[in-house]
Design a protein around this motif. Structure first.
Motif, PDB file in Angstrom:
ATOM      1  N   THR A  92      47.685  36.897  42.165  1.00  0.00           N
ATOM      2  CA  THR A  92      48.103  37.212  40.793  1.00  0.00           C
ATOM      3  C   THR A  92      48.767  38.582  40.754  1.00  0.00           C
ATOM      4  OG1 THR A  92      45.988  38.238  40.269  1.00  0.00           O
ATOM      5  CG2 THR A  92      46.181  35.866  39.867  1.00  0.00           C
ATOM      6  N   SER A  99      48.060  40.925  38.526  1.00  0.00           N
ATOM      7  CA  SER A  99      47.005  41.920  38.313  1.00  0.00           C
ATOM      8  C   SER A  99      46.319  42.268  39.629  1.00  0.00           C
ATOM      9  CB  SER A  99      45.979  41.383  37.314  1.00  0.00           C
ATOM     10  OG  SER A  99      45.365  40.191  37.803  1.00  0.00           O
ATOM     11  N   GLY A 100      46.153  41.275  40.493  1.00  0.00           N
ATOM     12  CA  GLY A 100      45.547  41.529  41.796  1.00  0.00           C
ATOM     13  C   GLY A 100      46.418  42.442  42.649  1.00  0.00           C
ATOM     14  N   ASP A 159      39.198  43.384  40.043  1.00  0.00           N
ATOM     15  CA  ASP A 159      40.143  42.260  40.086  1.00  0.00           C
ATOM     16  C   ASP A 159      39.503  40.991  39.531  1.00  0.00           C
ATOM     17  OD1 ASP A 159      42.652  40.947  40.996  1.00  0.00           O
ATOM     18  OD2 ASP A 159      41.229  39.883  42.323  1.00  0.00           O
ATOM     19  N   ARG A 160      38.239  40.746  39.908  1.00  0.00           N
ATOM     20  CA  ARG A 160      37.545  39.537  39.420  1.00  0.00           C
ATOM     21  C   ARG A 160      37.391  39.578  37.908  1.00  0.00           C
ATOM     22  NH1 ARG A 160      36.746  34.455  41.340  1.00  0.00           N
ATOM     23  NH2 ARG A 160      34.976  33.502  40.261  1.00  0.00           N
ATOM     24  N   TYR A 207      40.827  39.036  36.296  1.00  0.00           N
ATOM     25  CA  TYR A 207      41.274  37.643  36.458  1.00  0.00           C
ATOM     26  C   TYR A 207      40.548  36.719  35.490  1.00  0.00           C
ATOM     27  CZ  TYR A 207      42.014  33.085  38.602  1.00  0.00           C
ATOM     28  OH  TYR A 207      42.326  31.776  38.818  1.00  0.00           O
ATOM     29  N   GLU A 208      39.221  36.853  35.433  1.00  0.00           N
ATOM     30  CA  GLU A 208      38.457  35.979  34.543  1.00  0.00           C
ATOM     31  C   GLU A 208      38.747  36.284  33.084  1.00  0.00           C
ATOM     32  OE1 GLU A 208      34.380  36.243  35.530  1.00  0.00           O
ATOM     33  OE2 GLU A 208      34.583  35.141  37.440  1.00  0.00           O
ATOM     34  N   GLY A 259      41.997  34.714  32.202  1.00  0.00           N
ATOM     35  CA  GLY A 259      41.832  33.259  32.133  1.00  0.00           C
ATOM     36  C   GLY A 259      41.227  32.822  30.810  1.00  0.00           C
TER      37      GLY A 259
END
Length: 395
Positions: free
Chosen positions: A24, A26-27, A379-380, A383-384, A387
């Motif tokens: 991603t 953002s990652g 990052d997690r 990402y979540e 989402g």
């Protein structure tokens, strides 16, 4: 296969297939920031590893039979060089009177100009008669001739004879040899001058003192005295005002590793002719060991640091103006005295690194591991969060 299967169960780094990975934007941003943070923190760790600090250590000074080097540079703006005498003495009984070896006298013009006139040795007998009768035998005027001689043919020899007897000499009035050499005229011509004294001394490393006082010095079994006749009878009021440009006991340590010599730059103005200054100095042996150098090896610096207290008084005695309850003793020798005492302790300054190489590697691994762990959590979370926001908008 069985052994490989058992090792496989111990694998702490589980892998995912390429198709199951999602990359991603953002990652990518978190990864870039993580790399920059890791580089910055590693640079700090390397800087800490390279930084050298000086660790002082106090030990008993076990050296014996050493000499104490003294480096000095002092100006007397109201005292001509011909009047000043430098003497050294210590508790072992050794005395050095009228020290000239390693000492440079610079005549200075009248204060406040005080510019250098001459750096050569004083020559008060420049007009010494070159042609005397072969059988000439000068009178010593009641004094015993200098060692190894039967007569006093020059003004210098008469002065030495007087010094040997402990007699004051003055300007040599009535002394044929001195009148012939115009000794008194040379003295009067220098009366308005000042003097700078600089150079090096080597003294025994025991309790002692060195001092600057007017007039020729001589010692008896009971006392050490100076011929003060010229000093007190001069129409010019000479004073012992002085500026200590430099005073040290050994080579300087690297800049920043030791404080400034306490007496460097000290200036004192004497209010009257009969005045006495005393500096009480405590000398401490000091070693400086650069990184990787051990005591006694090339590169080690052996020197001395010192602390000082001072006292001044009028030789007329009486009460202290600032402290009415204090009474000063009457009498003494006008001059500037430096009394030094030797400390039984020694300071050893060692250069050491703040961190070891193993500590550097440990720190770098901790930075990388900690930064990546935090980056993974960030990052997690991002990402979540993105989402869930996307689902909310679609719903």
């Amino acid at each position: 296969m069985a052994r490989s299967s058992r090792l496989t169960r111990l694998d702490a780094f589980s892998k995912t297939v390429e198709d199951a990975r999602i990359k991603t934007t953002s990652g990518g941003i978190v990864t870039l920031i993580s790399v920059l943070v890791v580089m910055y923190l590693i640079a700090g760790e390397v800087g800490d590893y390279r930084r050298i600090e000086v660790v002082p250590e106090l030990i008993v000074d076990k050296s014996r039979g050493e000499q104490l080097p003294i480096s000095l540079n002092i100006t007397f703006p109201h005292m001509p060089c011909n009047l000043l005498t430098l003497d050294v003495m210590d508790v072992s009984g050794e005395q050095q009177s009228g020290v000239t070896h390693g000492i440079h006298l610079t005549r200075l013009s009248k204060f406040p100009e005080s510019s250098p006139i001459d750096i050569t040795a004083l020559d008060l007998h420049a007009d010494e008669a070159p042609h005397l009768a072969p059988d000439y035998c000068g009178e010593c005027y009641g004094a015993t001739p200098p060692d190894g001689k039967k007569c006093c043919n020059t003004c210098t020899e008469v002065r030495e004879a007087y010094e040997k007897m402990g007699w004051a000499f003055g300007l040599g009035e009535g002394v044929t040899q001195c009148e012939r050499e115009h000794y008194g005229e040379h003295i009067k011509a220098m009366s308005e001058e000042g003097c700078n004294i600089s150079g090096h001394l080597q003294v025994n490393k025991v309790v002692g003192n060195f001092h600057f006082a007017p007039g020729k010095s001589f010692s008896t079994p009971q006392m050490h005295v100076h011929d003060l006749q010229q000093f007190f009878e001069s129409p010019k009021e000479h004073k012992l005002s002085h500026t200590i440009h430099h005073l040290s006991f050994g080579p300087d340590l690297p800049v920043g590793e030791v404080s400034h010599n306490p007496l460097d730059g000290a200036t004192h103005e004497a209010p009257e002719r009969a005045y006495n200054y005393m500096y009480f100095i405590k000398v401490v042996s000091t070693s400086f060991l650069p990184l990787g150098v051990k005591p006694g090896q090339d590169g080690a610096i052996e020197t001395h640091q010192y602390s000082v207290t001072s006292h001044e008084r009028s030789l007329q005695g009486g009460s202290d103006k600032e402290h009415p309850d204090t009474l000063h003793a009457r009498g003494g020798i006008p001059g500037v005295f430096f009394s030094y005492d030797i400390s039984p302790m020694k300071v050893v300054n060692r250069e050491v690194r703040q961190r070891t190489f193993v500590g550097l590697l440990t720190g770098i691994c901790a930075i990388i591991g900690g930064t990546l762990t935090v980056a993974t959590l960030v990052d997690r979370t991002v990402y979540e969060g993105l989402g869930k926001m996307k689902k909310m908008h679609e719903g």
